[in-house]
Design a protein around this motif. Structure first.
Motif, short mmCIF file in Angstrom:
data_model
loop_
_atom_site.label_atom_id
_atom_site.label_comp_id
_atom_site.label_asym_id
_atom_site.label_seq_id
_atom_site.Cartn_x
_atom_site.Cartn_y
_atom_site.Cartn_z
N ARG A 326 -4.64 -2.83 -8.16
CA ARG A 326 -4.38 -1.91 -6.89
C ARG A 326 -3.23 -0.90 -7.49
O ARG A 326 -2.37 -1.15 -8.24
CB ARG A 326 -3.81 -2.62 -5.84
N THR A 327 -3.20 0.17 -6.66
CA THR A 327 -2.48 1.38 -7.30
C THR A 327 -1.25 1.63 -6.57
O THR A 327 -0.56 2.67 -6.75
CB THR A 327 -3.24 2.63 -7.35
N ASP A 328 -0.87 0.88 -5.50
CA ASP A 328 0.23 1.00 -4.88
C ASP A 328 1.55 0.21 -5.56
O ASP A 328 1.53 -0.05 -6.67
CB ASP A 328 -0.06 0.55 -3.36
N ASP A 329 2.64 0.36 -4.62
CA ASP A 329 3.85 -0.26 -5.57
C ASP A 329 4.05 -1.58 -5.55
O ASP A 329 5.16 -2.00 -5.99
CB ASP A 329 5.11 0.38 -4.66
N HIS A 330 3.22 -2.75 -5.05
CA HIS A 330 3.11 -3.86 -5.16
C HIS A 330 4.31 -4.50 -4.64
O HIS A 330 4.45 -5.61 -4.81
CB HIS A 330 3.11 -4.62 -6.56
N LEU A 332 4.98 -2.96 -1.05
CA LEU A 332 4.31 -2.74 0.49
C LEU A 332 5.16 -2.58 1.50
O LEU A 332 4.90 -2.58 2.69
CB LEU A 332 3.39 -4.03 0.88
N HIS A 335 4.40 0.14 4.17
CA HIS A 335 3.08 0.36 3.96
C HIS A 335 2.50 -0.09 5.41
O HIS A 335 3.12 -1.05 6.06
CB HIS A 335 2.34 -0.19 2.91
N TYR A 337 -1.46 -1.02 7.77
CA TYR A 337 -2.63 -1.41 7.59
C TYR A 337 -3.51 -1.47 8.93
O TYR A 337 -2.63 -1.91 9.86
CB TYR A 337 -3.06 -2.79 6.86
#
Length: 475
Positions: A326-330, A332, A335, A337
């Protein structure tokens, strides 16, 4: 160490002999496990020699060997993937720190709960399937059932090892309780609802191993990301064995469909009554079984909004499926959904903090993966030239957990009244008549190379053996 020491009473690759206290505790638990297997494992199978795969290493190039084994003599053991040098935590609030080799005190209760819940599913499925060998459609299928059973037993060992090694007396008590609960027991049932359902026939079994073992895959993948390194290493090896369980389900349903389509073309009919009279399972009944097992399984992911899920992620206990890709900041935080909500009787999307929606993220990943196998089943139907498509029902259909619990929608996701649900539910979910019919087909076929009328043979045998190989020797 990657190889497994089979000279010990408990096969392992964790240097168990160097920790005498732990070794004694597990050797004390071992007879209780064998007693549980004798009482609740595959019915009437104790003296069979079964062509089983046994783990001998965690090296992907040569981790298992095949041979005939009596199941009570199967060498259940403890296998962890090799440790990754200087492994770092790669998600949550501790991202970038060293992975934990011991349980941090503040996470002890949550980690124990996660391990116990996972561990409880393993013996539960063995209990659900214990009578199926008495109605097997072939020796090939009987062997696959037994392979799944012994590996679920080994996965129980995997969780029990963690409980004994890292959780002291609490862990030992939890390990004992894993053998005391029983699937479907009124007084002491298994923890998760799907693992208290009956598995009375082989169509149910194939659906279970396709859908519910796939839930196992996704839960194990999330735990394989854990900051608690022994849990991550344990579940990574469990995934190696889990792949066969899903193969049994996907190929099993595919073979049922293949045989049904063959008879439909021979008889030139799609009339369910005529097909049932010919001894095969009509496609609408297969669709109803699919609807049931899919909907029960997606409830296993939990509520669509969960503070526990947020805690498990932020504290590093449980990641997401394919976290590293996954390309987010890990982390979250901030973020969001989209999840489904119910407003004025309609399903609407609403955005919520992603950390609280991580059960739904995992459920949506699972649904995408499940659709792939159903598409492959449809190719079998297409190849037969039959205008019928199996579909995965909408994720709000027949739900018992979270915001969607009890919401009445049809399989396409359209809201309906209670009255319409009651009028049409027998179109969508297996009826007592359906289940009685499927059970009526379940006669035992055990001659090598012979198959029940309602299922097609596989394309190939196990481990390059012929389909008519003697997979089970009845003594």
């Amino acid at each position: 160490m990657s190889s497994v020491d089979y000279s010990e009473k408990i096969p392992n690759n964790v240097n168990l002999s160097e920790d005498r206290t732990l070794q004694r505790a597990l050797e004390h638990w071992q007879p209780n496990y064998i007693n549980w297997w004798q009482d609740m494992g595959p019915d009437g199978s104790q003296n069979f020699d079964v062509y089983l795969r046994t783990a001998v290493s965690v090296d992907p190039q040569g981790w298992a060997q095949f041979g005939h084994v009596k199941m009570p003599d199967y060498r259940w053991g403890i296998f962890l993937n090799p440790a990754e040098k200087d492994r770092k935590i790669h998600f949550g609030d501790h991202k970038g720190e060293d992975a934990w080799q011991d349980v941090p005190g503040e996470h002890r209760a949550n980690l124990r709960r996660i391990i116990v819940t996972q561990g409880d599913t393993e013996p539960a499925s063995v209990e659900q399937q214990r009578h199926l060998g008495l109605t097997c459609p072939s020796q090939y299928d009987l062997r696959n059932l037994f392979q799944v059973n012994v590996e679920e037993g080994r996965h129980l060992w995997a969780m029990v090892y963690l409980l004994h090694k890292y959780f002291g007396r609490d862990g030992r008590e939890e390990a004992e309780a894993l053998l005391e609960r029983s699937s479907g027991d009124q007084d002491n049932p298994r923890i998760l609802g799907a693992f208290n359902e009956k598995t009375p026939d082989w169509l149910s079994y194939f659906m279970f191993t396709y859908f519910t073992d796939r839930d196992g895959k996704f839960q194990l993948c999330a735990l394989a990301e854990s900051s608690f390194d022994p849990l991550a290493r344990t579940t990574k090896f469990m995934l190696t064995e889990e792949a066969h369980h899903m193969f049994v389900g996907e190929s099993g349903v595919s073979r049922v469909i293949q045989r049904t389509c063959q008879v439909m073309n021979e008889m030139k009919t799609d009339d369910p009554a005529e097909l049932r009279a010919a001894g095969v399972i009509d496609l609408p009944t297969i669709q109803r079984y699919l609807n049931f097992h899919f909907s029960v399984t997606i409830d296993l992911f939990g509520a669509d909004q969960s503070s526990n899920a947020a805690t498990f992620y932020s504290t590093g206990l449980k990641g997401r499926f394919d976290e590293a890709k996954r390309t987010d900041d890990h982390v979250l935080k901030g973020h969001s959904y989209k999840i489904l909500d119910v407003q004025n009787g309609n399903l609407v999307e609403k955005e919520v903090p992603m950390l609280n929606a991580l059960n739904e993220v995992l459920r949506d990943d699972y649904i995408k993966d499940s659709v792939g196998g159903v598409d492959r089943w449809n190719k079998v139907i297409d190849k037969a030239g039959i205008p019928f498509r199996l579909t995965v029902p909408h994720k709000a259909f027949h739900r018992s957990i979270g915001t969607l619990a009890g919401v009445k929608v049809n399989p396409k996701g359209n809201p309906i009244t209670d009255h319409e649900w009651n009028q049409r539910v027998e179109e969508w979910l297996p009826t007592d008549e359906d289940r009685d019919f499927v059970v009526s087909l379940m006669g035992r076929v055990v001659d090598p190379g012979k198959f029940a009328n309602w299922i097609a043979p596989p394309v190939m045998g196990i481990n390059r053996q012929p389909v008519d190989f003697e997979y089970v020797r009845f003594n």
